[in-house]
Design a protein around this motif. Sequence first.
Motif, PDB file in Angstrom:
ATOM      1  N   MET A 186      33.352  -4.429  58.489  1.00 57.91           N
ATOM      2  CA  MET A 186      33.405  -5.841  58.143  1.00 57.91           C
ATOM      3  C   MET A 186      32.174  -6.257  57.350  1.00 57.91           C
ATOM      4  O   MET A 186      32.277  -6.947  56.320  1.00 57.91           O
ATOM      5  N   LEU A 187      30.998  -5.828  57.792  1.00 61.85           N
ATOM      6  CA  LEU A 187      29.766  -6.197  57.102  1.00 61.85           C
ATOM      7  C   LEU A 187      29.721  -5.599  55.693  1.00 61.85           C
ATOM      8  O   LEU A 187      29.234  -6.242  54.756  1.00 61.85           O
ATOM      9  N   ARG A 188      30.233  -4.387  55.556  1.00 57.42           N
ATOM     10  CA  ARG A 188      30.247  -3.760  54.232  1.00 57.42           C
ATOM     11  C   ARG A 188      31.174  -4.529  53.282  1.00 57.42           C
ATOM     12  O   ARG A 188      30.847  -4.732  52.105  1.00 57.42           O
ATOM     13  N   THR A 189      32.313  -4.970  53.805  1.00 55.07           N
ATOM     14  CA  THR A 189      33.248  -5.754  52.986  1.00 55.07           C
ATOM     15  C   THR A 189      32.621  -7.088  52.581  1.00 55.07           C
ATOM     16  O   THR A 189      32.772  -7.538  51.435  1.00 55.07           O
ATOM     17  N   ILE A 190      31.901  -7.712  53.511  1.00 54.96           N
ATOM     18  CA  ILE A 190      31.218  -8.968  53.199  1.00 54.96           C
ATOM     19  C   ILE A 190      30.171  -8.745  52.116  1.00 54.96           C
ATOM     20  O   ILE A 190      30.052  -9.522  51.165  1.00 54.96           O
ATOM     21  N   GLY A 191      29.393  -7.675  52.251  1.00 53.85           N
ATOM     22  CA  GLY A 191      28.365  -7.377  51.260  1.00 53.85           C
ATOM     23  C   GLY A 191      28.948  -7.158  49.870  1.00 53.85           C
ATOM     24  O   GLY A 191      28.409  -7.637  48.867  1.00 53.85           O
ATOM     25  N   LYS A 192      30.079  -6.466  49.818  1.00 51.37           N
ATOM     26  CA  LYS A 192      30.732  -6.226  48.523  1.00 51.37           C
ATOM     27  C   LYS A 192      31.238  -7.546  47.936  1.00 51.37           C
ATOM     28  O   LYS A 192      31.146  -7.775  46.717  1.00 51.37           O
ATOM     29  N   ARG A 193      31.774  -8.425  48.792  1.00 47.97           N
ATOM     30  CA  ARG A 193      32.268  -9.708  48.297  1.00 47.97           C
ATOM     31  C   ARG A 193      31.125 -10.570  47.753  1.00 47.97           C
ATOM     32  O   ARG A 193      31.280 -11.253  46.732  1.00 47.97           O
ATOM     33  N   VAL A 194      29.972 -10.537  48.426  1.00 48.68           N
ATOM     34  CA  VAL A 194      28.800 -11.277  47.934  1.00 48.68           C
ATOM     35  C   VAL A 194      28.408 -10.772  46.547  1.00 48.68           C
ATOM     36  O   VAL A 194      28.142 -11.561  45.629  1.00 48.68           O
ATOM     37  N   THR A 210      21.858 -15.573  51.814  1.00 44.15           N
ATOM     38  CA  THR A 210      22.935 -14.688  52.245  1.00 44.15           C
ATOM     39  C   THR A 210      22.880 -14.480  53.752  1.00 44.15           C
ATOM     40  O   THR A 210      23.900 -14.567  54.451  1.00 44.15           O
ATOM     41  N   LEU A 211      21.699 -14.174  54.268  1.00 45.76           N
ATOM     42  CA  LEU A 211      21.534 -13.948  55.708  1.00 45.76           C
ATOM     43  C   LEU A 211      21.952 -15.179  56.501  1.00 45.76           C
ATOM     44  O   LEU A 211      22.684 -15.085  57.487  1.00 45.76           O
ATOM     45  N   HIS A 212      21.493 -16.355  56.063  1.00 41.55           N
ATOM     46  CA  HIS A 212      21.820 -17.592  56.776  1.00 41.55           C
ATOM     47  C   HIS A 212      23.330 -17.848  56.750  1.00 41.55           C
ATOM     48  O   HIS A 212      23.925 -18.211  57.771  1.00 41.55           O
ATOM     49  N   LEU A 213      23.951 -17.657  55.585  1.00 38.38           N
ATOM     50  CA  LEU A 213      25.377 -17.918  55.444  1.00 38.38           C
ATOM     51  C   LEU A 213      26.206 -16.981  56.312  1.00 38.38           C
ATOM     52  O   LEU A 213      27.093 -17.420  57.060  1.00 38.38           O
ATOM     53  N   PHE A 256      29.195 -22.668  44.279  1.00 36.91           N
ATOM     54  CA  PHE A 256      29.358 -21.226  44.429  1.00 36.91           C
ATOM     55  C   PHE A 256      29.289 -20.836  45.906  1.00 36.91           C
ATOM     56  O   PHE A 256      30.093 -20.051  46.408  1.00 36.91           O
ATOM     57  N   LEU A 257      28.283 -21.389  46.614  1.00 36.12           N
ATOM     58  CA  LEU A 257      28.097 -21.070  48.028  1.00 36.12           C
ATOM     59  C   LEU A 257      29.307 -21.495  48.852  1.00 36.12           C
ATOM     60  O   LEU A 257      29.743 -20.768  49.755  1.00 36.12           O
ATOM     61  N   LYS A 258      29.842 -22.662  48.564  1.00 32.99           N
ATOM     62  CA  LYS A 258      30.994 -23.153  49.314  1.00 32.99           C
ATOM     63  C   LYS A 258      32.191 -22.253  49.094  1.00 32.99           C
ATOM     64  O   LYS A 258      32.932 -21.924  50.033  1.00 32.99           O
ATOM     65  N   ASP A 259      32.395 -21.833  47.848  1.00 30.66           N
ATOM     66  CA  ASP A 259      33.506 -20.941  47.537  1.00 30.66           C
ATOM     67  C   ASP A 259      33.317 -19.581  48.201  1.00 30.66           C
ATOM     68  O   ASP A 259      34.257 -19.005  48.762  1.00 30.66           O
ATOM     69  N   LEU A 260      32.072 -19.062  48.148  1.00 30.81           N
ATOM     70  CA  LEU A 260      31.765 -17.777  48.778  1.00 30.81           C
ATOM     71  C   LEU A 260      31.978 -17.855  50.284  1.00 30.81           C
ATOM     72  O   LEU A 260      32.496 -16.917  50.900  1.00 30.81           O
TER      73      LEU A 260
END
Length: 274
Positions: A186-194, A210-213, A256-260
């Motif tokens: 899951m974390l790897r998928t999130i990192g790729k999406r970022v 990124t960490l906070h979000l 951008f942050l809201k969409d991400l």
Amino acid sequence: MTEVIRDNLKLPSSSASVPPGYMRLEDALNVLGGQDYPSEWGLLPGWSHMPFRYSKKDKRYVRHEMRLMGTRARLQKPPVHLDLTKAEKQACTRLYRKVRDTLREALFNGELKADAAHYVSGVVTRIDTPVVWWKQARPIFFAGNIVIRDAQLRDELADVIIEKEAFGNWLKARSKMRAKVASEAMLRTIGKRVADHGRAHNYRIPKADTLHLVRRILKDANRTFSDRQFYAVVWKQPGKGPGAPKGEPRARYPLFLKDLEQEIRAIVVEATAQ
């Protein structure tokens, strides 16, 4: 269903018996290893020879035994002859390191308590000095002994033992905690999406943002992760965009942050539903 026959780990100097209600350190390691690595623990080629390790000083694989020599205990390093490939030897030592480090960390942090069963007197005393799990790591995890040392007295050897009930309770609490930890996938998928989101919109989200979000989103999903996981998995993903937002991208950064955030939440929902 065919029962899996494992070669249980045997610490060379560990006693055959323990007081009622206790288990030996090697028994705790075998339970933990079988639970965390069921397809490997006790099943790898050469496991019957464990625990062994490679000694850089001696340039060979060795086992360990504790012996009293005069008034002091000495850690012996007899060589072990293994008809194994280099990869097979390393697989054994790496697996043992993972399991013993997990147990050692729990003992060091006080999540789990252990006692010393003195050989001579039979007295059982609590091991209440956390640093011993690091300073005496080899005697404890390779020989099965802890050394009770007083400068004015003869060294005494003792077995490391753990209360069965306390160990069982720790395993249950650990299982519940692990269920809340975000998976690496899951974390790897999130990192790729970022990273993909930054490239698509010509910006790079700062590390702190990124960490906070990600932490806020996963907290809402009752999932946790460590800083080590974040830096090693999420932030390690390559190509996070051209740099910090400037000009028009900077003005649109909140959008951008809201969409991400919406995209990451969708990832978490899908992952936790499986």
